[in-house]
Design a protein around this motif. Structure first.
Motif, PDB file in Angstrom:
ATOM      1  N   LEU A  94      37.514  52.269  -9.130  1.00 54.71           N
ATOM      2  CA  LEU A  94      36.333  51.483  -9.479  1.00 54.71           C
ATOM      3  C   LEU A  94      36.317  51.109 -10.950  1.00 54.71           C
ATOM      4  N   ASN A  95      36.673  52.056 -11.810  1.00 50.96           N
ATOM      5  CA  ASN A  95      36.649  51.813 -13.257  1.00 50.96           C
ATOM      6  C   ASN A  95      37.759  52.620 -13.921  1.00 50.96           C
ATOM      7  N   PRO A  96      38.914  52.007 -14.158  1.00 53.68           N
ATOM      8  CA  PRO A  96      40.054  52.737 -14.720  1.00 53.68           C
ATOM      9  C   PRO A  96      39.857  53.209 -16.152  1.00 53.68           C
ATOM     10  N   ASP A  97      38.815  52.736 -16.814  1.00 52.88           N
ATOM     11  CA  ASP A  97      38.570  53.153 -18.199  1.00 52.88           C
ATOM     12  C   ASP A  97      37.907  54.523 -18.303  1.00 52.88           C
ATOM     13  N   VAL A  98      37.374  55.034 -17.184  1.00 51.33           N
ATOM     14  CA  VAL A  98      36.684  56.322 -17.206  1.00 51.33           C
ATOM     15  C   VAL A  98      37.704  57.455 -17.236  1.00 51.33           C
ATOM     16  N   GLU A  99      37.525  58.377 -18.171  1.00 53.46           N
ATOM     17  CA  GLU A  99      38.365  59.573 -18.224  1.00 53.46           C
ATOM     18  C   GLU A  99      37.816  60.591 -17.231  1.00 53.46           C
TER      19      GLU A  99
END
Length: 249
Positions: A94-99
């Motif tokens: 959904l959101n690859p920027d989330v760690e």
């Protein structure tokens, strides 16, 4: 924020109560999600979609076929996998920027305290009272806001315990370990699938509000929802001065 982030979060940025400053707070935030099941699935997905910078997913279970009726972060192909792993995959898709950090064990003792100390908000999506009471105690000790939700049958409840506020009650003010009902769970009592989605989504909403100071959180209030009749009540909660966990705070 770079151009892609400005576009991804543009509908948040348009809100006067969030704007660029609030979105920046979300991007820098760290949230502990305890339980990646019926409640934790929408919590993790909506916090990822909202742009929370780091999610710590905690669960010691594996995906089973019976989970798929309500635990929307997991797919049929995930059966047998650790819930934290399939939950991570759903978040990153959904959101690859989330760690995403994974803890594939049941938190307790010093490990729990360290996990709570390392985040800005704890979201309790667990399914047992022992974990709920222990998380509450750790959050009181570290003054970390706690967003607590629960669902069973067709009913759900939600509250926020914000220990940065001197007037905030804690989970122990509301429930006693001697109250019983410890064994009541979805596998025995059943649960209406969308109820966990509704309560989990509201937990994500309250978490965003805590992180951005948007609106008014449920601190000092308990929301009760009956999905069978769609009746919703909000009860006021006061701090118990004799509470053994927060009464001396």
């Amino acid at each position: 924020m770079h151009d892609e982030q400005l576009l991804r979060y543009s509908r948040h940025i348009l809100l006067p109560g969030i704007d660029v400053e609030g979105q920046e707070k979300l991007l820098q935030a760290r949230v502990l999600v305890v339980g990646v099941g019926g409640l934790g699935s929408p919590v993790a997905l909506y916090l990822a979609a909202s742009g929370v910078g780091k999610l710590v997913l905690v669960d010691d279970d594996k995906v089973e076929l019976s989970n798929l009726q309500r635990q929307i972060a997991h797919q049929t192909s995930d059966i047998g996998r650790a819930k934290v792993e399939s939950g991570r995959d759903a978040v990153v898709a959904l959101n690859p920027d989330v760690e995403v950090e994974l803890i594939a064990e049941r938190l307790a003792g010093d490990v729990m305290l360290a996990a709570v100390e390392g985040v800005d908000v704890v979201v309790d999506c667990s399914d047992n009272f022992a974990t709920r009471f222990a998380l509450n105690q750790a959050c009181v000790r570290t003054q970390t806001p706690l967003v607590s939700g629960a669902a069973i049958r067709s009913e759900g409840q939600l509250s926020v315990f914000d220990f940065r506020r001197a007037d905030s009650p804690c989970y122990r003010c509301l429930y006693s370990p001697d109250a019983g009902d410890e064994q009541l769970n979805c596998s025995e009592a059943g649960v209406l699938a969308p109820i966990v989605g509704v309560i989990g989504s509201l937990q994500a909403l309250e978490t965003v509000k805590v992180l951005t100071d948007f609106g008014e959180t449920l601190t000092g209030r308990l929301l009760l929802l009956d999905g069978a009749t769609m009746e919703c009540r909000t009860l006021k909660l006061g701090k118990d001065p004799s509470c053994p966990v927060c009464g001396r705070q």
